[in-house]
Design a protein around this motif. Structure first.
Motif, PDB file in Angstrom:
ATOM      1  N   ALA A 116       0.821  -1.222   0.000  1.00 23.11           N
ATOM      2  CA  ALA A 116       0.000   0.000   0.000  1.00 23.11           C
ATOM      3  C   ALA A 116       0.849   1.264   0.000  1.00 23.11           C
ATOM      4  CB  ALA A 116      -0.912  -0.001   1.220  1.00 23.11           C
ATOM      5  N   ASP A 117       2.157   1.098  -0.107  1.00 16.34           N
ATOM      6  CA  ASP A 117       3.101   2.218  -0.083  1.00 16.34           C
ATOM      7  C   ASP A 117       2.992   3.024   1.214  1.00 16.34           C
ATOM      8  OD1 ASP A 117       5.240   3.612  -1.175  1.00 16.34           O
ATOM      9  OD2 ASP A 117       3.955   5.091  -2.153  1.00 16.34           O
ATOM     10  N   LEU A 118       2.837   2.295   2.334  1.00 18.50           N
ATOM     11  CA  LEU A 118       2.771   2.919   3.658  1.00 18.50           C
ATOM     12  C   LEU A 118       3.959   2.530   4.530  1.00 18.50           C
ATOM     13  CD1 LEU A 118      -1.020   2.418   4.466  1.00 18.50           C
ATOM     14  CD2 LEU A 118       0.137   4.543   3.813  1.00 18.50           C
ATOM     15  N   TRP A 119       4.992   1.988   3.935  1.00 18.11           N
ATOM     16  CA  TRP A 119       6.138   1.507   4.711  1.00 18.11           C
ATOM     17  C   TRP A 119       7.312   2.474   4.675  1.00 18.11           C
ATOM     18  CZ3 TRP A 119       6.313  -2.046   8.307  1.00 18.11           C
ATOM     19  CH2 TRP A 119       7.544  -2.517   8.754  1.00 18.11           C
ATOM     20  N   ARG A 120       7.585   3.038   3.510  1.00 16.91           N
ATOM     21  CA  ARG A 120       8.740   3.934   3.371  1.00 16.91           C
ATOM     22  C   ARG A 120       8.399   5.300   3.941  1.00 16.91           C
ATOM     23  NH1 ARG A 120      11.367   3.647  -2.424  1.00 16.91           N
ATOM     24  NH2 ARG A 120      11.279   5.839  -1.875  1.00 16.91           N
ATOM     25  N   MET A 121       9.098   5.649   5.002  1.00 18.69           N
ATOM     26  CA  MET A 121       8.853   6.923   5.675  1.00 18.69           C
ATOM     27  C   MET A 121      10.051   7.225   6.547  1.00 18.69           C
ATOM     28  SD  MET A 121       6.213   5.476   8.518  1.00 18.69           S
ATOM     29  CE  MET A 121       5.420   4.383   7.377  1.00 18.69           C
ATOM     30  N   LEU A 135      -6.372  -5.785   3.203  1.00 17.36           N
ATOM     31  CA  LEU A 135      -5.176  -6.583   3.507  1.00 17.36           C
ATOM     32  C   LEU A 135      -4.501  -6.123   4.792  1.00 17.36           C
ATOM     33  CD1 LEU A 135      -3.628  -6.971  -0.054  1.00 17.36           C
ATOM     34  CD2 LEU A 135      -4.816  -8.704   1.302  1.00 17.36           C
ATOM     35  N   ILE A 136      -4.399  -4.821   4.987  1.00 18.95           N
ATOM     36  CA  ILE A 136      -3.736  -4.301   6.185  1.00 18.95           C
ATOM     37  C   ILE A 136      -4.563  -4.606   7.428  1.00 18.95           C
ATOM     38  CG2 ILE A 136      -2.987  -2.198   7.383  1.00 18.95           C
ATOM     39  CD1 ILE A 136      -2.250  -1.094   4.550  1.00 18.95           C
ATOM     40  N   VAL A 137      -5.861  -4.357   7.365  1.00 15.82           N
ATOM     41  CA  VAL A 137      -6.714  -4.605   8.534  1.00 15.82           C
ATOM     42  C   VAL A 137      -6.719  -6.093   8.875  1.00 15.82           C
ATOM     43  CG1 VAL A 137      -9.072  -4.516   9.438  1.00 15.82           C
ATOM     44  CG2 VAL A 137      -8.099  -2.535   8.255  1.00 15.82           C
ATOM     45  N   ARG A 138      -6.798  -6.951   7.886  1.00 16.56           N
ATOM     46  CA  ARG A 138      -6.751  -8.402   8.161  1.00 16.56           C
ATOM     47  C   ARG A 138      -5.429  -8.787   8.823  1.00 16.56           C
ATOM     48  NH1 ARG A 138      -9.474 -11.352   2.911  1.00 16.56           N
ATOM     49  NH2 ARG A 138     -11.634 -10.916   3.482  1.00 16.56           N
ATOM     50  N   ALA A 139      -4.340  -8.208   8.361  1.00 25.07           N
ATOM     51  CA  ALA A 139      -3.035  -8.513   8.957  1.00 25.07           C
ATOM     52  C   ALA A 139      -2.980  -8.048  10.407  1.00 25.07           C
ATOM     53  CB  ALA A 139      -1.916  -7.879   8.131  1.00 25.07           C
ATOM     54  N   VAL A 140      -3.496  -6.852  10.683  1.00 28.15           N
ATOM     55  CA  VAL A 140      -3.496  -6.347  12.060  1.00 28.15           C
ATOM     56  C   VAL A 140      -4.440  -7.175  12.927  1.00 28.15           C
ATOM     57  CG1 VAL A 140      -3.973  -4.363  13.545  1.00 28.15           C
ATOM     58  CG2 VAL A 140      -2.834  -4.021  11.359  1.00 28.15           C
ATOM     59  N   LEU A 198      -7.237   4.158   7.943  1.00 29.43           N
ATOM     60  CA  LEU A 198      -7.127   3.859   6.514  1.00 29.43           C
ATOM     61  C   LEU A 198      -8.337   4.383   5.743  1.00 29.43           C
ATOM     62  CD1 LEU A 198      -5.710   0.234   6.731  1.00 29.43           C
ATOM     63  CD2 LEU A 198      -4.439   2.318   6.160  1.00 29.43           C
ATOM     64  N   GLN A 199      -9.512   4.264   6.336  1.00 32.22           N
ATOM     65  CA  GLN A 199     -10.722   4.776   5.687  1.00 32.22           C
ATOM     66  C   GLN A 199     -10.669   6.299   5.606  1.00 32.22           C
ATOM     67  OE1 GLN A 199     -14.381   3.539   7.514  1.00 32.22           O
ATOM     68  NE2 GLN A 199     -15.545   4.005   5.673  1.00 32.22           N
ATOM     69  N   GLN A 200     -10.263   6.931   6.693  1.00 32.70           N
ATOM     70  CA  GLN A 200     -10.166   8.400   6.723  1.00 32.70           C
ATOM     71  C   GLN A 200      -9.173   8.913   5.691  1.00 32.70           C
ATOM     72  OE1 GLN A 200      -9.328  10.128  10.623  1.00 32.70           O
ATOM     73  NE2 GLN A 200      -7.945  11.563   9.647  1.00 32.70           N
ATOM     74  N   GLU A 201      -8.064   8.206   5.525  1.00 30.78           N
ATOM     75  CA  GLU A 201      -7.022   8.612   4.586  1.00 30.78           C
ATOM     76  C   GLU A 201      -7.328   8.192   3.150  1.00 30.78           C
ATOM     77  OE1 GLU A 201      -4.286  10.582   5.341  1.00 30.78           O
ATOM     78  OE2 GLU A 201      -5.432  10.811   7.192  1.00 30.78           O
ATOM     79  N   LYS A 202      -8.471   7.549   2.965  1.00 30.48           N
ATOM     80  CA  LYS A 202      -8.922   7.115   1.637  1.00 30.48           C
ATOM     81  C   LYS A 202      -7.911   6.192   0.937  1.00 30.48           C
ATOM     82  CE  LYS A 202     -11.977  11.099   0.928  1.00 30.48           C
ATOM     83  NZ  LYS A 202     -12.378  11.120   2.282  1.00 30.48           N
ATOM     84  N   ILE A 203      -7.332   5.306   1.719  1.00 29.54           N
ATOM     85  CA  ILE A 203      -6.453   4.274   1.166  1.00 29.54           C
ATOM     86  C   ILE A 203      -7.348   3.331   0.339  1.00 29.54           C
ATOM     87  CG2 ILE A 203      -4.878   2.369   1.766  1.00 29.54           C
ATOM     88  CD1 ILE A 203      -3.847   5.228   2.517  1.00 29.54           C
ATOM     89  N   PRO A 204      -6.894   2.894  -0.837  1.00 26.83           N
ATOM     90  CA  PRO A 204      -7.723   2.005  -1.661  1.00 26.83           C
ATOM     91  C   PRO A 204      -8.245   0.800  -0.867  1.00 26.83           C
ATOM     92  CG  PRO A 204      -5.809   2.714  -2.903  1.00 26.83           C
ATOM     93  CD  PRO A 204      -5.622   3.215  -1.489  1.00 26.83           C
ATOM     94  N   ALA A 205      -9.474   0.430  -1.149  1.00 34.34           N
ATOM     95  CA  ALA A 205     -10.175  -0.604  -0.377  1.00 34.34           C
ATOM     96  C   ALA A 205      -9.406  -1.924  -0.299  1.00 34.34           C
ATOM     97  CB  ALA A 205     -11.567  -0.837  -0.962  1.00 34.34           C
ATOM     98  N   PRO A 261       0.795   5.007  10.420  1.00 29.44           N
ATOM     99  CA  PRO A 261       1.754   4.082   9.798  1.00 29.44           C
ATOM    100  C   PRO A 261       3.145   4.140  10.453  1.00 29.44           C
ATOM    101  CG  PRO A 261       0.443   5.120   8.106  1.00 29.44           C
ATOM    102  CD  PRO A 261       0.121   5.830   9.401  1.00 29.44           C
ATOM    103  N   GLN A 262       3.585   5.334  10.859  1.00 26.43           N
ATOM    104  CA  GLN A 262       4.870   5.429  11.571  1.00 26.43           C
ATOM    105  C   GLN A 262       4.796   4.651  12.875  1.00 26.43           C
ATOM    106  OE1 GLN A 262       5.301   9.776  11.722  1.00 26.43           O
ATOM    107  NE2 GLN A 262       7.323   9.514  10.810  1.00 26.43           N
ATOM    108  N   TRP A 263       3.712   4.827  13.607  1.00 24.57           N
ATOM    109  CA  TRP A 263       3.568   4.128  14.886  1.00 24.57           C
ATOM    110  C   TRP A 263       3.577   2.620  14.663  1.00 24.57           C
ATOM    111  CZ3 TRP A 263      -0.119   0.747  16.791  1.00 24.57           C
ATOM    112  CH2 TRP A 263       0.027   0.414  18.135  1.00 24.57           C
TER     113      TRP A 263
END
Length: 111
Positions: free
Chosen positions: A21-26, A95-100, A83-90, A48-50
């Motif tokens: 989701a391109d939320l890792w590089r920061m 995938l991220i929510v299932r992993a968490v 993720l919903q607030q940031e409008k990350i693609p569904a 994502p940083q946290w």
């Protein structure tokens, strides 16, 4: 059965989902950011940083030390809302929510 291997696998799945989701590089947060007293360091980091620098790092440290897990882990609802607030693609949200959710489940069931 040990909790450590399933948790390590779940953390790797979370990392992979965040990368997809391109939320890792920061940038790494400043040292002061880690001193936050707020849930999820919300006043000093993005979620994502946290996840990357606090949540995953602390759980990996517990795995490495073969230490006791927290009594309860319920991070998925906050991640889903972010993720919903940031409008990350569904599909990335899913995938991220299932992993968490898997991490939450493994940690919570370890007690």
């Amino acid at each position: 059965m040990s909790t450590y291997q399933p948790l390590q696998t779940a953390l790797l799945e979370l990392e992979a989902a965040m990368k997809a989701a391109d939320l890792w590089r920061m940038p790494t947060p400043d040292a002061e950011a880690f001193a936050s007293q707020q849930p999820f360091c919300i006043d000093t980091m993005s979620l994502p940083q946290w996840i990357r620098f606090v949540f995953i790092a602390r759980l990996n440290a517990l795995i490495d030390a073969r230490a006791a897990m927290p009594a309860k882990c319920e991070v998925a609802p906050a991640v889903a809302a972010y993720l919903q607030q940031e409008k990350i693609p569904a599909h990335h949200q899913l995938l991220i929510v299932r992993a968490v959710e898997k991490v939450d489940q493994v940690v919570t069931e370890s007690t």
